[in-house]
Design an enzyme around this catalytic site. Structure first.
Site, PDB file in Angstrom:
ATOM      1  N   LYS A 111       0.810  -1.214   0.000  1.00 12.81           N
ATOM      2  CA  LYS A 111       0.000   0.000   0.000  1.00 12.81           C
ATOM      3  C   LYS A 111       0.845   1.267   0.000  1.00 12.81           C
ATOM      4  O   LYS A 111       0.386   2.328  -0.398  1.00 12.81           O
ATOM      5  CB  LYS A 111      -0.986  -0.038   1.148  1.00 12.81           C
TER       6      LYS A 111
HETATM    7  C1  LIG Z   1      -4.400  -4.560   1.064  1.00 14.20           C
HETATM    8  C2  LIG Z   1      -3.649  -5.807   0.871  1.00 14.20           C
HETATM    9  C3  LIG Z   1      -4.087  -6.781  -0.043  1.00 14.20           C
HETATM   10  C4  LIG Z   1      -5.371  -6.621  -0.827  1.00 14.20           C
HETATM   11  O1  LIG Z   1      -5.286  -5.612  -1.805  1.00 14.20           O
HETATM   12  P1  LIG Z   1      -6.629  -4.987  -2.430  1.00 14.20           P
HETATM   13  O2  LIG Z   1      -6.148  -3.877  -3.291  1.00 14.20           O
HETATM   14  O3  LIG Z   1      -7.446  -4.510  -1.274  1.00 14.20           O
HETATM   15  O4  LIG Z   1      -7.297  -6.076  -3.179  1.00 14.20           O
HETATM   16  C5  LIG Z   1      -3.309  -7.903  -0.209  1.00 14.20           C
HETATM   17  N1  LIG Z   1      -2.181  -8.092   0.513  1.00 14.20           N
HETATM   18  C6  LIG Z   1      -1.735  -7.185   1.396  1.00 14.20           C
HETATM   19  C7  LIG Z   1      -0.497  -7.465   2.167  1.00 14.20           C
HETATM   20  C8  LIG Z   1      -2.445  -6.014   1.597  1.00 14.20           C
HETATM   21  O5  LIG Z   1      -2.000  -5.116   2.485  1.00 14.20           O
END
Ligand SMILES: *Cc1c(COP(=O)(O)O)cnc(C)c1O
Length: 508
Positions: A111
């Protein structure tokens, strides 16, 4: 310009869409026209840096930002905050399988890719739109978004950020990362409920017009940093293009050759960015959507029926523990020929009765580009062990879900297309589970996930994991246990609005 998936709002500029977060009348902003990246343009990007690729992609979507502004945002986002000079390096696992490491940022999860950039885009948007109110960013997090958003927004002038997470529903390390955040403008609140409770409450606040005008009178305006904000999605398109041109640069594929992407999925933001990259012209064969035991998406893609009425499971890949995948709305809008009327009906059904059905035509359109599967908890642990034993490479729990689903995909289809698996978190971010997978010994996994006042065990485990996999602890997680706890707020799930008022020192 950006339009609403529910055709209930005038088209707005990119700056306005980023400022608003979601459509105030319900719905999500999508680009009115999806820009095209020609094969020639793609070819010209081969050999370019991450930042250069980002500048190219962002300019295609942000025509109300100057190229100087875009360059400034990118510079600030990706300068010294990433622990790898390539930003998102590709790790080759086999002849045809590559792992795209998206976790070299300041919080050890993917993120950061978007949240290091988005606050700069937002801050410029506020200037451009001459916004006078103080912006209050509301974030609902299943664990990783929270810290990444807090880090991205920390001490940005004119902004405050309030982050809601499911109390006792995230890992000890995730929680500690959040509650130790510095900055005068950061607030962290544990909610007695699950992630969907947090997300629904935040969505309800955005939709609450009386509350918004009350805030406006007091000089505040709400915005979102969740992946429903276009400013979150856009930066994620970049690494799909970057991965592709790197494969060309390394001589692994030829220009125009189609590849697969495997995406561990929760809120459907990351995989949707891959879809946009494909629609722009990036040659993609299949997007493989991987879920954990909260497999609402797998069931949906296989049956055409979205059914959120089911037990919510707390898993070892908590950032994917989601029953309502918000960004799916954008994908469905594109898959049903941009028919806002059915989107409105489906989303209303989802909210009121908990399910909707899309019909055969839409389902067929989806299945042409997307393949979905899920991994159980046991399979996830076994996959971490298997990949480590075979290749000496350590996956975190989310990436392991992706790997397992990819194995299922290959077993079912025999597809040998070159495939890139998104690695969404550093293994150190989910140390207890990764170590349990590798050693086979039952650590106090459930306890460390559930017990806020438990031992500091998970921190000690970082060093053990580091020795075991012969890899230094991710810089974001070093010395975490020594940092002072700066946030102690906890609230019941029905009291989130009140909590926002308390924080802003307002009387409802
Ligand atoms: C947020 C997250 C996801 C999921 O991603 P999305 O964009 O919400 O589908 C997968 N793995 C990790 C480690 C995350 O932090």
């Amino acid at each position: 310009m950006y339009i609403s998936t529910r055709d209930n709002y005038p088209a707005v500029s990119a700056a306005e869409a980023i400022k608003l977060g979601m459509v105030p009348t319900g719905g999500l902003f999508v680009p009115q026209d999806i820009p095209v990246l020609t094969q020639d343009e793609l070819n010209l990007l081969v050999g370019k840096t991450y930042q250069e690729v980002a500048a190219k992609i962002l300019a295609l979507y942000l025509d109300d930002y100057t190229s100087g502004e875009i360059a400034g945002c990118i510079y600030n986002a990706y300068k010294g905050n990433f622990a790898h000079k390539e930003i998102t390096p590709l790790h080759q696992l086999t002849d045809s399988t590559y792992i795209l490491e998206l976790w070299h940022g300041p919080t050890a999860a993917f993120k950061d890719m978007a949240l290091q950039l988005m606050p700069h885009l937002l801050s410029l948007a506020l200037q451009k739109l001459k916004v006078k109110e103080e912006m209050v960013i509301l974030v609902a997090t299943s664990g990783d978004t929270g810290k990444a958003a807090l880090e991205g927004f920390k001490d940005v002038p004119g902004l405050r950020i309030i982050c809601f997470y499911p109390y006792k529903g995230v890992s000890q390390i995730q929680e500690r990362q959040m509650v130790t955040t510095e900055g005068e403008n950061t607030y962290v609140v544990g909610v007695e409920g699950n992630f969907d409770d947090c997300q629904n409450a935040v969505k309800a606040l955005f939709a609450d017009e009386a509350f918004r005008s009350f805030l406006a009178e007091q000089g505040f305006a709400l915005s979102s940093a969740n992946s429903i904000n276009w400013g979150r999605l856009l930066p994620q398109i970049v690494y799909y293009v970057f991965a592709y041109i790197n494969l060309i640069k390394e001589g692994r594929i030829k220009l125009g050759e189609k590849i697969n992407f495997v995406v561990p999925t929760g809120n459907f933001g990351n995989i949707l960015a891959a879809w946009y990259a494909g629609r722009m012209g990036l040659p993609i064969h299949k997007l493989i959507c991987a879920s954990n035991e909260n497999k609402v998406l797998t069931d949906f893609f296989r049956s055409g029926v979205y059914e959120k009425n089911r037990p919510f499971k707390q898993t070892i890949s908590p950032s994917m523990d989601i029953l309502i995948s918000s960004n799916l709305e954008r994908f469905l809008f594109e898959m049903n020929g941009r028919d806002a009327v059915s989107i409105t009906t489906w989303m209303k059904d989802l909210q009121e009765i908990g399910h909707f059905a899309v019909g055969e035509t839409v389902q067929k359109a989806i299945n042409e580009i997307l393949w979905a599967g899920f991994a159980t908890e046991e399979q996830t642990l076994a996959t971490i062990k298997e990949i480590f034993t075979k290749y000496g490479y350590t996956l975190d729990t989310h990436t392991a879900v992706g790997m397992k689903v990819y194995e299922q995909y290959v077993a079912e289809t025999g597809d040998e297309t070159v495939t890139v698996l998104d690695s969404t978190a550093s293994p150190f971010k989910f140390t207890a589970s990764v170590l349990e997978a590798l050693t086979g010994s039952q650590l106090t996994l459930r306890d460390s996930l559930n017990d806020r006042n438990g031992t500091t065990e998970e921190f000690a485990l970082l060093k053990e994991l580091s020795r075991k996999i012969d890899m230094p602890i991710h810089p974001a997680l070093q010395d975490l246990e020594k940092k002072p706890i700066l946030h102690q707020r906890v609230c019941p799930k029905g009291k989130i609005k009140q909590e926002v008022c308390n924080i802003l020192k307002l009387e409802l």
